[in-house]
Design a protein around this motif. Structure first.
Motif, PDB file in Angstrom:
ATOM      1  N   GLY A 192       0.806  -1.221   0.000  1.00  0.00           N
ATOM      2  CA  GLY A 192       0.000   0.000   0.000  1.00  0.00           C
ATOM      3  C   GLY A 192       0.834   1.265   0.000  1.00  0.00           C
ATOM      4  N   VAL A 193       1.912   1.256  -0.767  1.00  0.00           N
ATOM      5  CA  VAL A 193       2.803   2.420  -0.834  1.00  0.00           C
ATOM      6  C   VAL A 193       3.025   2.795  -2.291  1.00  0.00           C
ATOM      7  N   GLY A 194       3.690   3.940  -2.496  1.00  0.00           N
ATOM      8  CA  GLY A 194       3.968   4.407  -3.835  1.00  0.00           C
ATOM      9  C   GLY A 194       5.264   3.826  -4.396  1.00  0.00           C
ATOM     10  N   ARG A 195       5.476   4.088  -5.669  1.00  0.00           N
ATOM     11  CA  ARG A 195       6.660   3.566  -6.356  1.00  0.00           C
ATOM     12  C   ARG A 195       7.981   4.076  -5.749  1.00  0.00           C
ATOM     13  N   PRO A 196       8.090   5.360  -5.346  1.00  0.00           N
ATOM     14  CA  PRO A 196       9.363   5.830  -4.786  1.00  0.00           C
ATOM     15  C   PRO A 196       9.806   5.031  -3.552  1.00  0.00           C
ATOM     16  N   ALA A 197       8.859   4.692  -2.673  1.00  0.00           N
ATOM     17  CA  ALA A 197       9.203   3.937  -1.466  1.00  0.00           C
ATOM     18  C   ALA A 197       9.712   2.543  -1.822  1.00  0.00           C
ATOM     19  N   VAL A 198       9.078   1.915  -2.815  1.00  0.00           N
ATOM     20  CA  VAL A 198       9.492   0.584  -3.243  1.00  0.00           C
ATOM     21  C   VAL A 198      10.872   0.631  -3.882  1.00  0.00           C
ATOM     22  N   ARG A 199      11.075   1.611  -4.753  1.00  0.00           N
ATOM     23  CA  ARG A 199      12.369   1.700  -5.450  1.00  0.00           C
ATOM     24  C   ARG A 199      13.511   1.984  -4.475  1.00  0.00           C
ATOM     25  N   GLU A 200      13.259   2.838  -3.513  1.00  0.00           N
ATOM     26  CA  GLU A 200      14.304   3.154  -2.529  1.00  0.00           C
ATOM     27  C   GLU A 200      14.640   1.923  -1.695  1.00  0.00           C
ATOM     28  N   ALA A 201      13.627   1.150  -1.324  1.00  0.00           N
ATOM     29  CA  ALA A 201      13.858  -0.062  -0.543  1.00  0.00           C
ATOM     30  C   ALA A 201      14.638  -1.089  -1.353  1.00  0.00           C
ATOM     31  N   LEU A 202      14.275  -1.251  -2.618  1.00  0.00           N
ATOM     32  CA  LEU A 202      14.983  -2.194  -3.480  1.00  0.00           C
ATOM     33  C   LEU A 202      16.440  -1.779  -3.672  1.00  0.00           C
ATOM     34  N   GLN A 203      16.672  -0.485  -3.817  1.00  0.00           N
ATOM     35  CA  GLN A 203      18.040  -0.002  -3.977  1.00  0.00           C
ATOM     36  C   GLN A 203      18.858  -0.268  -2.717  1.00  0.00           C
ATOM     37  N   SER A 204      18.235  -0.128  -1.563  1.00  0.00           N
ATOM     38  CA  SER A 204      18.924  -0.421  -0.302  1.00  0.00           C
ATOM     39  C   SER A 204      19.286  -1.897  -0.211  1.00  0.00           C
ATOM     40  N   LEU A 205      18.390  -2.770  -0.658  1.00  0.00           N
ATOM     41  CA  LEU A 205      18.691  -4.208  -0.675  1.00  0.00           C
ATOM     42  C   LEU A 205      19.845  -4.500  -1.619  1.00  0.00           C
ATOM     43  N   HIS A 206      19.855  -3.820  -2.758  1.00  0.00           N
ATOM     44  CA  HIS A 206      20.938  -4.006  -3.729  1.00  0.00           C
ATOM     45  C   HIS A 206      22.271  -3.531  -3.153  1.00  0.00           C
ATOM     46  N   ASN A 207      22.259  -2.376  -2.494  1.00  0.00           N
ATOM     47  CA  ASN A 207      23.484  -1.823  -1.926  1.00  0.00           C
ATOM     48  C   ASN A 207      24.059  -2.722  -0.829  1.00  0.00           C
ATOM     49  N   SER A 208      23.189  -3.414  -0.125  1.00  0.00           N
ATOM     50  CA  SER A 208      23.647  -4.296   0.961  1.00  0.00           C
ATOM     51  C   SER A 208      24.023  -5.688   0.462  1.00  0.00           C
ATOM     52  N   GLY A 209      23.784  -5.948  -0.840  1.00  0.00           N
ATOM     53  CA  GLY A 209      24.171  -7.227  -1.419  1.00  0.00           C
ATOM     54  C   GLY A 209      23.123  -8.315  -1.317  1.00  0.00           C
ATOM     55  N   LEU A 210      21.936  -7.983  -0.823  1.00  0.00           N
ATOM     56  CA  LEU A 210      20.895  -9.005  -0.677  1.00  0.00           C
ATOM     57  C   LEU A 210      20.224  -9.334  -2.006  1.00  0.00           C
ATOM     58  N   ILE A 211      20.151  -8.358  -2.897  1.00  0.00           N
ATOM     59  CA  ILE A 211      19.593  -8.608  -4.223  1.00  0.00           C
ATOM     60  C   ILE A 211      20.503  -7.958  -5.264  1.00  0.00           C
ATOM     61  N   THR A 212      20.311  -8.352  -6.515  1.00  0.00           N
ATOM     62  CA  THR A 212      21.017  -7.726  -7.625  1.00  0.00           C
ATOM     63  C   THR A 212      19.993  -7.106  -8.556  1.00  0.00           C
ATOM     64  N   ILE A 213      20.188  -5.831  -8.836  1.00  0.00           N
ATOM     65  CA  ILE A 213      19.295  -5.128  -9.756  1.00  0.00           C
ATOM     66  C   ILE A 213      19.964  -5.054 -11.117  1.00  0.00           C
ATOM     67  N   ASN A 214      19.328  -5.626 -12.119  1.00  0.00           N
ATOM     68  CA  ASN A 214      19.801  -5.548 -13.500  1.00  0.00           C
ATOM     69  C   ASN A 214      18.760  -4.805 -14.315  1.00  0.00           C
ATOM     70  N   HIS A 215      19.169  -3.697 -14.887  1.00  0.00           N
ATOM     71  CA  HIS A 215      18.217  -2.896 -15.648  1.00  0.00           C
ATOM     72  C   HIS A 215      17.674  -3.695 -16.835  1.00  0.00           C
ATOM     73  N   GLY A 216      16.388  -3.657 -16.966  1.00  0.00           N
ATOM     74  CA  GLY A 216      15.726  -4.383 -18.042  1.00  0.00           C
ATOM     75  C   GLY A 216      15.330  -5.789 -17.645  1.00  0.00           C
ATOM     76  N   GLU A 217      15.729  -6.228 -16.436  1.00  0.00           N
ATOM     77  CA  GLU A 217      15.383  -7.563 -15.957  1.00  0.00           C
ATOM     78  C   GLU A 217      14.824  -7.450 -14.541  1.00  0.00           C
ATOM     79  N   ARG A 218      14.200  -8.510 -14.093  1.00  0.00           N
ATOM     80  CA  ARG A 218      13.706  -8.550 -12.722  1.00  0.00           C
ATOM     81  C   ARG A 218      14.887  -8.677 -11.768  1.00  0.00           C
ATOM     82  N   SER A 219      14.822  -7.976 -10.670  1.00  0.00           N
ATOM     83  CA  SER A 219      15.842  -8.111  -9.633  1.00  0.00           C
ATOM     84  C   SER A 219      15.775  -9.522  -9.056  1.00  0.00           C
TER      85      SER A 219
END
Length: 248
Positions: free
Chosen positions: A53-80
């Motif tokens: 129940g949140v907006g896109r900015p909150a989701v994107r910021e959270a995903l970026q934090s996960l990527h920065n900590s090494g928990l996920i990998t974000i590849n542009h054009g693909e699913r993390s």
């Protein structure tokens, strides 16, 4: 008389947390709880927006934090995707902090050398107790490879030296010990004066390595520890900061 409420400690204050931080906590819990496993694709941004129940900015910021900590990998054009977390991946991410620590406090280099010495003596003892014939054969191959590099560029010689010590750590069959061993070797590598010139002791190093392998093969823990101790006491003198040296 009306009572007065005195100011309380800072911990009494109610702090409103950012939506992205709350999303981050929920995503971490999904990973810790196994809802999202290593290799799994992360839910789409839209799916996460609807779920929390949140907006896109909150989701994107959270995903970026996960990527920065090494928990996920974000590849542009693909699913993390969720990363597999091992002792090695955790320590790999600490390299920059380790460099800052060694640079900021010069005495920490001596502390690291001491830690590595204690660590390797324990490792070689266990290796001498449980090494298989395949383990011994691979160690001998590494010594032979290192010998073939004599008189050539210093860097491959040092890398093979590191591989030799890392292979001994693998014999313990403990992924955390193996990862810590590699990390400490990597951090010391930054200050190895032989990156700039030969130390003149390469033949001594090879002879010591051969003797260590002999003692591991003979299942002589005490002898292996004594030989490793003599080897480290001599070779760790090479790990010193070179004035004006270019960092690798």
């Amino acid at each position: 008389m009306a009572s007065q409420l005195s100011a309380g400690p800072e911990g009494d204050k109610i702090v409103r947390r950012k939506l992205s931080e709350q999303v981050l906590d929920r995503l971490r819990e999904m990973i810790r709880g196994g809802e999202l496993r290593p290799g799994d694709a992360m839910p789409s941004e839209r799916a996460l927006m609807e779920r929390f129940g949140v907006g896109r900015p909150a989701v994107r910021e959270a995903l970026q934090s996960l990527h920065n900590s090494g928990l996920i990998t974000i590849n542009h054009g693909e699913r993390s995707r969720v990363n597999e977390i091992t002792a090695g991946t955790v320590l790999d991410r600490s390299d920059e902090i380790a460099r800052l620590l060694l640079d900021a406090v010069p005495s920490n280099l001596e502390h690291l050398k001491q830690a590595r010495r204690m660590f390797e003596l324990g490792i070689v003892r266990i290796a001498a107790e449980k090494a298989s014939s395949d383990d011994v054969a691979e160690l001998r191959d590494l010594v032979a490879r290192q010998r073939s590099l004599l008189g050539k560029d210093a860097l491959p010689f040092i890398e093979t030296d590191m591989a030799f010590h890392a292979r001994i750590a693998e014999i313990v069959d403990n992924p955390i010990i193996a990862a810590v061993s590699v990390a400490m070797l990597r951090w010391l590598f930054e200050y190895h004066t032989a990156l700039l010139h030969w130390s003149g002791k390469e033949e001594v190093t090879l002879t010591e390595h051969e003797r260590i392998v002999d003692l591991i093969e003979a299942r002589d823990p005490e002898g292996a520890v004594a030989m490793m101790q003599a080897h480290l006491d001599r070779s760790l003198e090479l790990y010193a900061r070179s004035e004006g040296a270019a960092r690798p």
